[in-house]
Design an enzyme around this catalytic site. Structure first.
Site, PDB file in Angstrom:
ATOM      1  N   SER A 141       0.848  -1.200   0.000  1.00 31.45           N
ATOM      2  CA  SER A 141       0.000   0.000   0.000  1.00 31.45           C
ATOM      3  C   SER A 141       0.879   1.244   0.000  1.00 31.45           C
ATOM      4  O   SER A 141       1.999   1.221   0.524  1.00 31.45           O
ATOM      5  CB  SER A 141      -0.888   0.020   1.245  1.00 31.45           C
ATOM      6  OG  SER A 141      -1.524   1.286   1.361  1.00 31.45           O
ATOM      7  N   TYR A 153      -1.732  -1.106  10.465  1.00 36.95           N
ATOM      8  CA  TYR A 153      -1.859  -1.508   9.048  1.00 36.95           C
ATOM      9  C   TYR A 153      -0.640  -1.031   8.251  1.00 36.95           C
ATOM     10  O   TYR A 153      -0.052  -1.799   7.468  1.00 36.95           O
ATOM     11  CB  TYR A 153      -3.145  -0.904   8.489  1.00 36.95           C
ATOM     12  CG  TYR A 153      -3.364  -1.092   7.007  1.00 36.95           C
ATOM     13  CD1 TYR A 153      -3.838  -2.293   6.500  1.00 36.95           C
ATOM     14  CD2 TYR A 153      -3.125  -0.044   6.108  1.00 36.95           C
ATOM     15  CE1 TYR A 153      -4.060  -2.451   5.135  1.00 36.95           C
ATOM     16  CE2 TYR A 153      -3.351  -0.193   4.753  1.00 36.95           C
ATOM     17  CZ  TYR A 153      -3.819  -1.394   4.268  1.00 36.95           C
ATOM     18  OH  TYR A 153      -4.040  -1.561   2.913  1.00 36.95           O
TER      19      TYR A 153
HETATM   20  P1  NAP Z   1     -11.341  -6.001   0.662  1.00 39.94           P
HETATM   21  O1  NAP Z   1     -12.289  -5.529  -0.379  1.00 39.94           O
HETATM   22  O2  NAP Z   1     -11.591  -5.668   2.087  1.00 39.94           O
HETATM   23  O3  NAP Z   1     -11.167  -7.604   0.501  1.00 39.94           O
HETATM   24  C1  NAP Z   1     -10.345  -8.284   1.411  1.00 39.94           C
HETATM   25  C2  NAP Z   1     -10.129  -9.698   0.964  1.00 39.94           C
HETATM   26  O4  NAP Z   1      -9.266 -10.349   1.919  1.00 39.94           O
HETATM   27  C3  NAP Z   1     -11.404 -10.513   0.921  1.00 39.94           C
HETATM   28  O5  NAP Z   1     -11.305 -11.443  -0.136  1.00 39.94           O
HETATM   29  C4  NAP Z   1     -11.405 -11.232   2.267  1.00 39.94           C
HETATM   30  O6  NAP Z   1     -12.098 -12.476   2.251  1.00 39.94           O
HETATM   31  C5  NAP Z   1      -9.917 -11.470   2.478  1.00 39.94           C
HETATM   32  N1  NAP Z   1      -9.608 -11.603   3.907  1.00 39.94           N
HETATM   33  C6  NAP Z   1      -9.754 -10.655   4.863  1.00 39.94           C
HETATM   34  N2  NAP Z   1      -9.462 -11.182   6.077  1.00 39.94           N
HETATM   35  C7  NAP Z   1      -9.148 -12.486   5.866  1.00 39.94           C
HETATM   36  C8  NAP Z   1      -8.782 -13.552   6.730  1.00 39.94           C
HETATM   37  N3  NAP Z   1      -8.682 -13.414   8.070  1.00 39.94           N
HETATM   38  N4  NAP Z   1      -8.549 -14.756   6.180  1.00 39.94           N
HETATM   39  C9  NAP Z   1      -8.646 -14.923   4.851  1.00 39.94           C
HETATM   40  N5  NAP Z   1      -8.999 -13.961   3.979  1.00 39.94           N
HETATM   41  C10 NAP Z   1      -9.237 -12.749   4.493  1.00 39.94           C
HETATM   42  O7  NAP Z   1      -9.847  -5.455   0.379  1.00 39.94           O
HETATM   43  P2  NAP Z   1      -9.244  -4.727  -0.915  1.00 39.94           P
HETATM   44  O8  NAP Z   1      -9.512  -3.283  -0.804  1.00 39.94           O
HETATM   45  O9  NAP Z   1      -9.612  -5.451  -2.132  1.00 39.94           O
HETATM   46  O10 NAP Z   1      -7.663  -4.903  -0.623  1.00 39.94           O
HETATM   47  C11 NAP Z   1      -6.900  -5.915  -1.250  1.00 39.94           C
HETATM   48  C12 NAP Z   1      -5.436  -5.641  -0.969  1.00 39.94           C
HETATM   49  O11 NAP Z   1      -5.078  -4.358  -1.471  1.00 39.94           O
HETATM   50  C13 NAP Z   1      -5.063  -5.630   0.506  1.00 39.94           C
HETATM   51  O12 NAP Z   1      -3.775  -6.160   0.672  1.00 39.94           O
HETATM   52  C14 NAP Z   1      -5.052  -4.158   0.847  1.00 39.94           C
HETATM   53  O13 NAP Z   1      -4.254  -3.882   1.976  1.00 39.94           O
HETATM   54  C15 NAP Z   1      -4.480  -3.596  -0.434  1.00 39.94           C
HETATM   55  N6  NAP Z   1      -4.762  -2.176  -0.675  1.00 39.94           N
HETATM   56  C16 NAP Z   1      -6.040  -1.757  -0.925  1.00 39.94           C
HETATM   57  C17 NAP Z   1      -6.264  -0.415  -1.186  1.00 39.94           C
HETATM   58  C18 NAP Z   1      -7.626   0.134  -1.501  1.00 39.94           C
HETATM   59  O14 NAP Z   1      -7.730   1.351  -1.702  1.00 39.94           O
HETATM   60  N7  NAP Z   1      -8.657  -0.674  -1.547  1.00 39.94           N
HETATM   61  C19 NAP Z   1      -5.188   0.504  -1.156  1.00 39.94           C
HETATM   62  C20 NAP Z   1      -3.926   0.031  -0.892  1.00 39.94           C
HETATM   63  C21 NAP Z   1      -3.708  -1.304  -0.664  1.00 39.94           C
HETATM   64  P3  NAP Z   1     -13.703 -12.544   2.630  1.00 39.94           P
HETATM   65  O15 NAP Z   1     -14.445 -12.006   1.451  1.00 39.94           O
HETATM   66  O16 NAP Z   1     -13.941 -14.006   2.840  1.00 39.94           O
HETATM   67  O17 NAP Z   1     -13.892 -11.711   3.844  1.00 39.94           O
END
Ligand code: NAP
Length: 255
Positions: A141, A153
């Site tokens: 991130s 985080y």
């Molecule tokens: P999200 O929509 O919250 O989705 C999170 C995913 O991780 C879901 O598939 C969830 O599974 C899984 N997960 C969460 N806790 C878990 C656990 N304890 N065991 C197994 N699986 C788990 O997140 P996102 O925004 O797509 O983010 C994806 C990645 O990008 C992450 O690494 C995040 O830090 C990074 N990121 C995101 C952003 C942003 O703006 N969105 C920015 C920078 C970095 P379930 O569906 O089963 O809960």
């Protein structure tokens, strides 16, 4: 678009958000994709269905990565789904957000277990499945270089950046590349405030050079490069994929 024909990939956290878009893109490129999720089975099955209806191949794998046995459970499902094939591409994407300086020890541990401990042991376990020339891509991130109140985080993502650089150096002799993608502000469930806070998308657009919120496909397309043969000479790198976030003032400051 057929760079990954005959290859396999694991995308953690592929039920929703960036992981889903990454899984769909790698499958469109020809890979058989393991769609990992934590608890949201319906969303994972929807990802698999979307891949299959587009002509791709995928299977779901459940594993709660906060639990002690999470990585074991993940690999049981992964190995069964691969049916004896190697794992060509590993994408460590699953993560949880949160926790400021007032975090309890329990909440601190939760974020580190999912965001750092799990990716580390997933890589460790994947090493025997990855062929020479394999690909590891970690999703970090931009919070490693801009400050946010959710310091726990941010610390976990700093650890991932370090993991990628060190691993790249030790796995290079096998031709395995290890790269890190740092998304900016992207529209997913993790950023529900984009919909909940009036004016939030417009505020984001003002601090992004390309003038909008990121979409999951914007990230998935960059992951596809690191998964593809085209990235063969790139390893140990962190790539910001954020539309030009916080590049500086858009107008002269002296007016
Ligand atoms: P999200 O929509 O919250 O989705 C999170 C995913 O991780 C879901 O598939 C969830 O599974 C899984 N997960 C969460 N806790 C878990 C656990 N304890 N065991 C197994 N699986 C788990 O997140 P996102 O925004 O797509 O983010 C994806 C990645 O990008 C992450 O690494 C995040 O830090 C990074 N990121 C995101 C952003 C942003 O703006 N969105 C920015 C920078 C970095 P379930 O569906 O089963 O809960």
């Amino acid at each position: 678009m057929a760079d990954l024909a005959g290859k396999t990939a694991l995308v953690t956290g592929a039920s929703r958000g960036l992981g889903r878009a990454i899984a769909e893109r790698l499958a469109a490129d020809g890979a058989l994709v393991a769609v990992h999720y934590g608890t949201n089975k319906a969303a994972a099955l929807a990802t698999v269905a979307a891949i299959e209806s587009a002509g791709g191949q995928a299977f779901p794998v459940a594993a709660d990565l906060e639990r002690d046995d999470g990585v074991d459970v993940l690999f049981d499902g992964l190995v069964a789904g691969l049916g004896g094939r190697p794992l060509d591409v590993l994408v460590n994407n699953a993560a949880v957000f949160g926790e400021g300086i007032d975090a309890s020890e329990e909440h601190f541990d939760r974020v580190f277990r999912v965001n750092v401990r799990a990716p580390f042991f997933i890589v460790q376990r994947a090493l025997s499945l990855l062929p020479d020339g394999g690909r590891i891509i970690n999703i970090s991130s931009g919070v490693t270089w801009f400050a946010v109140p959710e310091v726990v985080y941010a610390m976990t993502k700093g650890a991932l950046n370090v993991l990628g650089r060190s691993l790249a150096n030790t796995l290079g002799e096998r031709g395995i590349t290890v790269n890190t993608i740092s998304p900016g502000i992207t529209r997913t469930d993790m950023n529900a405030w984009l919909d909940d806070v009036p004016g939030a998308p417009e505020g984001v657009a003002r601090i992004v050079a390309l003038g909008r919120v990121g979409e999951p496909v914007d990230i998935a397309d960059a992951v596809a490069f690191f998964a593809s043969p085209d990235s063969r000479w790139v390893t140990g790198q962190v790539l910001d994929v954020n539309g030009g976030l916080y590049l500086g003032p858009k107008a002269a400051l002296h007016h």
